[in-house]
Structure formats: structure tokens, C-alpha cells
Write an enzyme that holds these catalytic residues in place. Structure first.
Site: not given
Length: 615
Positions: A480-481, A523
Site C-alpha cells: 500500500d502506498i 493504491e
């Protein structure tokens, strides 16, 4: 030699054979008859002599018998010699007799010894003589009673009459008769041949005319007109044949050319158009069945298997390989090989233009020139390579090998037929390629080029079953960003899309072909590392994290930003025997990473599912 002459010769030989058999049979019968007639004449003469001698004896003039015998001899021209002989018992009783009444040869001895008539035929170029001796045996019955005058027993041989009969005239008469029969036979043969020739010639002319018409028909020409001077059934047959040929010409005249529109020229070579048409129709039937079969196949790979089966079972090729060329990537992939390894150099797989057949778009036949294809390594082997374009993106190459140079001629002859099957398969393969593209488009994320969540949902169960059968493992990474929403809110979605795109590129460069990388949503990304250990999973996660963190994203006004990742890791089936559950466990580890500071790689621990503070 034409049929009429053969027929006349056969009939003549049969008649001559019949005549010879008849003459031989008559000759044998005539000879037998002549001998039998002379024997009967000799028996009759002997009976006359016996009666005469008996009369001489009764009348007491036995000493005058010589005159009587001479009269018989001189009055019968057929009798060459006549004499009588006495047995020993008669000699003892009456004396030796006249000088000429002595035993002269073996026949005289035999007749006195056996008491039976003996005879022989003496034949030479001068004539034929019947030599016969007929015995006089004593009998007590009848008149006179022999035992009254002779001191002998009943049945004893008193003597014999010996004669030589000239039967030459009978032979001459027989020869004359045979010559007459031979002449009659010759006349009969000539008349028979003349009549046969007269009545058969029209039929033979018709037969020759029919042969000419049939020969033309073999070449596909049904324009021949049958003619005959014979009336009746023969004329009816010629009329029927003319009607048949006219209809054949009308219906079959152009069938070869029409069929050739379906099968390329050279596929079938024959001087018999009917055979050629039959072969083409059989070829069309087989190709139709092949096409109907592959139209129901749901993948390009299965169509390729059908092509392989056709080469293997229809054409009986024992050693061959099938390649697929990706025209855009200029690469070549081996789809099937019967045995061993490819005869081509390994460099051809990465650079398809090295393949002479693909580069020149022509059939390559090794027997046409020494070392024709420089990329082929095949000692003591001959080969034929056949290229075939599917569309602008893909092509096929079939490589057939054989140890026998004579096999190449047969393979070369089969090339047009092979291409017929490839032509039939071409639209189906194109359709399956398009279907694969559509499927790939629906299962991939257009921004990153990675698989999407739909792919995961559709195929993950298949991968899990395969893994369970082969005892394979997966390491699950959930990425996950960090603070991605802030990027969209602050710099806009264009910058956010760029960040997502670059992360996809980093992931693709960091994983293997056997691994699965998926954009899970927004994301978030999921990576399934095939047969990866815990250490290997940590290493890949670190490479992706560091690679992404090193990227700079231009946000305008000479400013740039960098982003980091939070990563959670779980192991299948070590942590859980359900891949979906493992994804949730990796998501739990990701959540822990985010809630404990972000920019971290966290391995799942069982206590994370039990401690609400860590979730």
C-alpha cells in the site's frame, strides 16, 4: 498386335490343335485297326491251314501238304511267308517233316512252349510286317478227335502255323486318309477364320473406338463420338454411351477447375481427372472436418495441438517441430517437438529473423543446397521448414526432419496439403488470439499492466489446486502506498496516476515470470511469489520498497516528491491453507505496518489476529 489379330490367331491355334488331336486319334485308331484286321486274317488263314492239313491226314495224303501250303501262300499277296512247325511229340511220332517245317525264331519257340498265339510288329522305312504264330492244340472233342491219331494229351500243342503279313498298304492307306483329313481341316480353318474376320471385324472396330473414347475420358475429355456399323444391341450400346458422355461433358467438364478454387494448384497431381477430383474432394472433406473441430476448441493452444495431431497421424511425420513467432517482439517459441531438441540454434528464439524460412517467407528444403540454413545444426539429417503467417502479430513455422533423403521428396509433395490445413486453421487461430487479448484486457490493469482483482478472483482457485497437487507454496505480499490520498488531494490525480504507474513498473521488474502481481484496488497491490521462502519474500519486498522509495515524482514548480510503501507478508500454506485467508492475513500485517509508523515490511504473526490494538 491388335485385338482382332489376337482373336484370329487364338481361333486358328485352337482349330489347328483340334485338327492335330483328331489326326493323332485317327492315326492311332487306324494303326490299331490295321493290326487287328491282319491278325484276324492270319487267324482265318491258320484255321484254313489246320482244316486242310487235317483233311490231308484223314485222306492219307499228308505227304502232299506242301502243294496245299504253297497254294495258300501264292494266292494271298499279303502273306509274305507261311510255314508250319511240329512239336517234339509230333516229331517223335511222325518224324521231322519237310525241311522248311522247322523252328525259325523265338516266336516259334514261344508258341510251342505256351500253346498261345504270339505276334509282333516289325516296322521300318520300307514297310510294316506282322509276324504271327498260331498254335494247334490237341482236343478230344469235335471231329476229328486229335487223340485218335496223335499220342498226346488233351490240350497239348501239336504244332503251329507261322506267317508274315505285309500290312504296308494299310499304313499307306492310313497316311492318305490322314492327308485328306488334314486338307479338309485346313480348308475348314480358312473358312472359319474368314467368317470370324467377316463377322467380328465390326465388333473389333467398335471395341477399338470404345478404347479411344475411354482413354480420352481418363484425361477428362468426354467429347468422343462412338460409332458402329453393327445393328442390334451394339448400336443401342453406342447410342447409350454417346448420351452418357454428352451428359458427363456437360456436368463434369469444369468440375476439376471448380474444385481447384478450393485447393491450391499442385496439391494433387494426376493424369486421371476423376481420381484427381476424388482426391480433392477427400482433401476438402478432411479439411472441413478439421475446421469444424477446431472451431469448437476454446484456446489457441488446443488448435495448435490439432495441427500437431494432423501432422502426426494424417501425414505420418515422425520427427517434426512447431514454432510460434511473435512478429512484434521478433521472438520465437517452441510449441511442440516430437523428440529430442530443436535443430535450430538457441539464438533463433530471441531473434526470429535468424530463421531463414521466417525471414525469406519461403519453404526451406535442405536438399536444394549444402548447409542451406546456417542456423541449423543437423548432422546426417535432412529438413523441410514451412513458414505460415497468421496475422500481423503471429506466424507459425513447421520444421520436419528425416534421416532419409528420399523422404524429403514426399514431404515436399505434402507441403501444399499442409498449407491447406494451416489456411483452414488461420481464422480460428486469429479468433483465439483476439479472444486471448480481450480476456487479457479484461483481466489486466491498463495503467500498470499488472493483473487486476478480477483475474485474482477468476483464477486463484485454479492456482491453489495446482499448488496443492504439486505441494507448491506461495508468499503473499500486500502493498500500500503511504499517504496516497494526500497526493491526489494535493497534486491532482495525474500525479497520483504517475505514482501508481511507476510502482507497477517497479513491481514488474522485481518479480519473476512465475510470480503473480496484481493491482488489488486503488493504491493496494498483491504479489504471489511462487515457491518463495520467508527470506526470499522479505528480499523481494525490500527490493520493491527501496526501488519505489528512490523514485522522484515531478509535481510542478520545480518541486518533486518521493513516496514509500507499507508491506505485509504471509505464507501459504504455512500461515493458512486458504489463499484468500492468506491475503487477509497479509492485509492484517499491512495494517500493522501502517499503524505502527508506515514505510515498513511486516511479517504476519498469529498474535496480530488476536490483538485488536494491532489491527
Amino acid at each position: 498386335m491388335n485385338s482382332k489379330i489376337k482373336l484370329l490367331l487364338i481361333v486358328a491355334l485352337m482349330l489347328v490343335g483340334l485338327g492335330i488331336a483328331t489326326i493323332v486319334n485317327i492315326s492311332l485308331n487306324f494303326r490299331e485297326y490295321s493290326i487287328k484286321s491282319a491278325t484276324e486274317k492270319a487267324t482265318a488263314t491258320a484255321s484254313i491251314v489246320k482244316d486242310g492239313l487235317t483233311a490231308h491226314m484223314v485222306n492219307g495224303i499228308m505227304d502232299k501238304r506242301d502243294y496245299f501250303l504253297n497254294q495258300i501262300y501264292t494266292n494271298h499277296s499279303d502273306i509274305k511267308a507261311l510255314w508250319i512247325i511240329r512239336s517234339d511229340k509230333v516229331k517223335k511220332q511222325f518224324g521231322e517233316g519237310f525241311k522248311n517245317e522247322t523252328i525259325r525264331d523265338v516266336l516259334d519257340k514261344d508258341v510251342l512252349r505256351t500253346g498261345k498265339t504270339v505276334q509282333t510288329i516289325q516296322e521300318n522305312a520300307q514297310g510294316i510286317t506282322l509276324r504271327i504264330s498260331i498254335p494247334y492244340n490237341a482236343t478230344s472233342t469235335g471231329t476229328p478227335n486229335c487223340l485218335n491219331c496223335h499220342n498226346v494229351k488233351d490240350g497239348d500243342t501239336l504244332g503251329a502255323v507261322s506267317m508274315e503279313f505285309d500290312i504296308t498298304h494299310m499304313r499307306n492307306d492310313g497316311m492318305l486318309t490322314i492327308l485328306k483329313i488334314l486338307g479338309i481341316n485346313l480348308i475348314f480353318i480358312i473358312i472359319a477364320l474368314f467368317l470370324i474376320n467377316y463377322y467380328v471385324s465390326p465388333y473389333m472396330t467398335l471395341f477399338t473406338n470404345m478404347q479411344t473414347g475411354i482413354k480420352k475420358a481418363y484425361r477428362g475429355d468426354f467429347t468422343h463420338i462412338f460409332e458402329t456399323k453393327v445393328e442390334g444391341d451394339a448400336k443401342t450400346i453406342t447410342q447409350q454411351l454417346n448420351t452418357l458422355f454428352r451428359k458427363m461433358q456437360e456436368t463434369f467438364g469444369d468440375i476439376k477447375h471448380n474444385l481447384a478454387t478450393f485447393i491450391p494448384q499442385g496439391c494433387v497431381s494426376s493424369n486421371d481427372p476423376l481420381y484427381e477430383a476424388k482426391t480433392i474432394i477427400n482433401e476438402l472433406s478432411d479439411i472441413y472436418k478439421f475446421k469444424k473441430t477446431i472451431e469448437l476448441d476454446d484456446s489457441k493452444e488446443l488448435v495448435y495441438k490439432r495441427i500437431v495431431d494432423t501432422l502426426k497421424y494424417k501425414f505420418s511425420f515422425k520427427h517434426f517441430a512447431l514454432y510460434e513467432v511473435n512478429i512484434q517482439k521478433n521472438s520465437r517459441e517452441l510449441i511442440y517437438i516430437s523428440e529430442g531438441k530443436s535443430i535450430c540454434a538457441s539464438e533463433v528464439d530471441s531473434d526470429a529473423m535468424l530463421c531463414r524460412s521466417y525471414r525469406t517467407k519461403s519453404d526451406i528444403i535442405s536438399t536444394e543446397f549444402i548447409n542451406l540454413c546456417q542456423e541449423c545444426s543437423c548432422e546426417n539429417l535432412e529438413y523441410v521448414c514451412i513458414p505460415f503467417d497468421i496475422n500481423d502479430e503471429y506466424a507459425l513455422i513447421i520444421s520436419i526432419t528425416s534421416k532419409e533423403e528420399t523422404d524429403i521428396a514426399k514431404i515436399n509433395k505434402d507441403i501444399p496439403s499442409i498449407k491447406n490445413y494451416l489456411e483452414a486453421a488461420k481464422p480460428v487461430i486469429e479468433s483465439r488470439i483476439l479472444t486471448d487479448k480481450l480476456r487479457e484486457t479484461s483481466l489486466t490493469d491498463p495503467m500498470t499492466g499488472l493483473y487486476n482483482r478480477r483475474f485474482l478472483e477468476q483464477y486463484i482457485d485454479k492456482f491453489v489446486k495446482q499448488a496443492q497437487r504439486t505441494e507448491e507454496t506461495y508468499a503473499v505480499l500486500m502493498l500500500d502506498i503511504d499517504f496516497f490520498k494526500k497526493v491526489n488531494d494535493t497534486y491532482g490525480h495525474d500525479i497520483g496516476d504517475a505514482v501508481i504507474t511507476q510502482l507497477g513498473k517497479v513491481i514488474r521488474e522485481s518479480v519473476r515470470e512465475a510470480d503473480l502481481a496484481i493491482r488489488y484496488g486503488g493504491e493496494e497491490f498483491v504479489i504471489l511469489l511462487h515457491n518463495a521462502s520467508k527470506e526470499g519474500a522479505l528480499r523481494v519486498a525490500k527490493v520493491i520498497s527501496e526501488g519505489f522509495a528512490a523514485l522522484n515524482f515531478d509535481v510542478g514548480n520545480d518541486k518533486s516528491i518521493q513516496k514509500t510503501l507499507s508491506i505485509g507478508i504471509s505464507l501459504f500454506p504455512e500461515d493458512c491453507d486458504s489463499i484468500w485467508q492468506c491475503i487477509k492475513l497479509a492485509d492484517t500485517a499491512l495494517y500493522v505496518a501502517k499503524t505502527t509508523g508506515r514505510n515498513k515490511i511486516i511479517e504476519y504473526q498469529p498474535e496480530m489476529s488476536q490483538n485488536d490494538n494491532l489491527r
